[in-house]
Design an enzyme around this catalytic site. Structure first.
Site, PDB file in Angstrom:
ATOM      1  N   TYR A  57      51.642 158.616-108.936  1.00 54.65           N
ATOM      2  CA  TYR A  57      53.088 158.750-109.122  1.00 54.65           C
ATOM      3  C   TYR A  57      53.710 157.373-109.365  1.00 54.65           C
ATOM      4  O   TYR A  57      53.817 156.564-108.446  1.00 54.65           O
ATOM      5  CB  TYR A  57      53.752 159.415-107.922  1.00 54.65           C
ATOM      6  CG  TYR A  57      53.241 160.794-107.597  1.00 54.65           C
ATOM      7  CD1 TYR A  57      52.859 161.671-108.613  1.00 54.65           C
ATOM      8  CD2 TYR A  57      53.138 161.236-106.277  1.00 54.65           C
ATOM      9  CE1 TYR A  57      52.394 162.944-108.320  1.00 54.65           C
ATOM     10  CE2 TYR A  57      52.680 162.504-105.978  1.00 54.65           C
ATOM     11  CZ  TYR A  57      52.306 163.351-107.006  1.00 54.65           C
ATOM     12  OH  TYR A  57      51.843 164.612-106.706  1.00 54.65           O
ATOM     13  N   HIS A 129      43.370 165.075-105.956  1.00 53.41           N
ATOM     14  CA  HIS A 129      44.472 165.379-106.858  1.00 53.41           C
ATOM     15  C   HIS A 129      43.978 166.121-108.095  1.00 53.41           C
ATOM     16  O   HIS A 129      43.396 165.527-109.003  1.00 53.41           O
ATOM     17  CB  HIS A 129      45.181 164.085-107.263  1.00 53.41           C
ATOM     18  CG  HIS A 129      46.591 164.288-107.706  1.00 53.41           C
ATOM     19  ND1 HIS A 129      47.454 163.249-107.978  1.00 53.41           N
ATOM     20  CD2 HIS A 129      47.308 165.420-107.937  1.00 53.41           C
ATOM     21  CE1 HIS A 129      48.622 163.723-108.331  1.00 53.41           C
ATOM     22  NE2 HIS A 129      48.559 165.045-108.334  1.00 53.41           N
TER      23      HIS A 129
END
Length: 350
Positions: A57, A129
């Site tokens: 992110y 992820h």
């Protein structure tokens, strides 16, 4: 705010969590670093103690912001981060997915870099992820166990996305006794979440579900209305127009959940998810402090009654009263659609 345990890990999370993807990128609105830190601290002030970030992110920016904002509150909060993308050697191109890397060496290296950015000695939860089912090998599972034994990680999770689906991965996460499973789950998109919950119940497992996109990309919090123009950079614009056109009709058929003003639709959507015992925390996409005030307050609104929950169940059976295509006719599958058997959706591909 109430706390719930992740599996049987001993790690507790607030019923409403803060998805820190929003402060690491400009996909959900542009804001200064100071504003981003203020948002995290505002969430803490409103009773949120679970903060979910990821190394990709903002290519580390989100972790740095979370670490800075929570630096004086480490023992009061539960922090989760994710690893699995090699953004160090690959530039970000729009909203496209970066090359993945899920192997023992990379997991260790990525976690150490995340801990440096967070300025923390450990994370409460480490999630893989968006890993494909065949990427989570015995060596990977052994590495995750070792990290727990070393005290760098308290609990392990598997985050599924970015597209809708990943049913094979959900099954594997439950079978391998992951503490947490994060996926898209809301009243309008129930297939991934329902499948995961069925697997937890089938195996009598302890895996906790962490729903994201609880408001179905702006429909159930009514931030995307017929008058909304989604800009090219708005992450919600990836939805087909039919999704929103049918969604607005569906929302109108759920007005009873507002209880004449006792809850907003956004709060009711969170309470519906919290009605499942398997759900530990819901992570909405907070864009402003007003969003935090409203959705953190969801836990203080009345829980759904059995009658309300059943009315939603009945509506789901008839597509919430809408007899039109919503444009979302495929689910993502990494196993050639084998995990979609019996589901009225086609495979969207790997």
């Amino acid at each position: 705010m109430n706390q719930r345990e992740l599996g049987n890990s001993g790690v507790e999370v607030s019923e409403v969590g803060f998805g820190a993807w929003v402060v690491g990128t400009d996909w959900w609105g542009d804001r200064s670093r100071e504003q981003a830190v203020d948002m995290v601290q505002h969430a803490l002030d409103r009773g949120i103690t679970f903060f979910d970030t990821g190394d990709v992110y903002g290519h580390g920016d989100s972790e740095e912001l979370v670490g800075e904002a929570l630096s004086e509150h480490r023992e009061e909060v539960t922090v989760s981060t994710k690893v699995g993308y090699d953004f160090y050697n690959n530039p970000q191109a729009g909203h496209g997915e970066l090359p993945k890397r899920v192997d023992p060496e990379w997991i260790r290296t990525a976690l150490d870099r995340s801990l440096d950015r967070l300025d923390m000695d450990y994370v409460d939860v480490l999630m893989l992820h968006n890993a494909n089912v065949d990427e989570v090998t015995p060596d990977v599972l052994e590495t995750l166990d070792e990290l727990r034994e070393e005290g760098k990680v308290e609990a392990i999770g598997w985050a599924l996305g970015p597209s809708i689906g990943w049913l094979a991965e959900a099954t594997e996460a439950v079978e391998q006794e992951f503490d947490a499973l994060q996926l898209v789950f809301n009243m309008f998109e129930q297939t991934p979440g329902r499948h995961a919950i069925e697997e937890v119940r089938r195996l009598d497992a302890d895996t906790s579900i962490l729903p994201r996109v609880p408001h179905s990309s702006g429909l159930l919090n009514e931030q995307v209305t017929p008058d909304t123009e989604l800009g090219e950079g708005d992450h919600r614009a990836h939805r087909p127009q039919e999704w929103y056109e049918t969604g607005w009709e569906k929302v109108d058929n759920l007005r009873f959940l507002e209880r004449d003003g006792e809850r907003t639709m956004g709060q009711a959507s969170i309470q519906w998810l919290l009605a499942f015992d398997e759900v530990a925390s819901v992570t909405p996409t907070f864009r402003t402090t007003d969003d935090i005030d409203e959705w953190a307050g969801a836990a203080d609104t009345p829980a759904l009654s059995e009658e309300e929950f059943q009315r939603v169940e009945d509506l789901r059976e008839e597509n919430f009263g809408v007899d039109r295509d919503d444009g979302m006719d495929a689910l993502r599958s990494s196993v050639g659609g084998e995990d979609l058997e019996g589901i009225d959706k086609q495979a969207a591909g790997d």
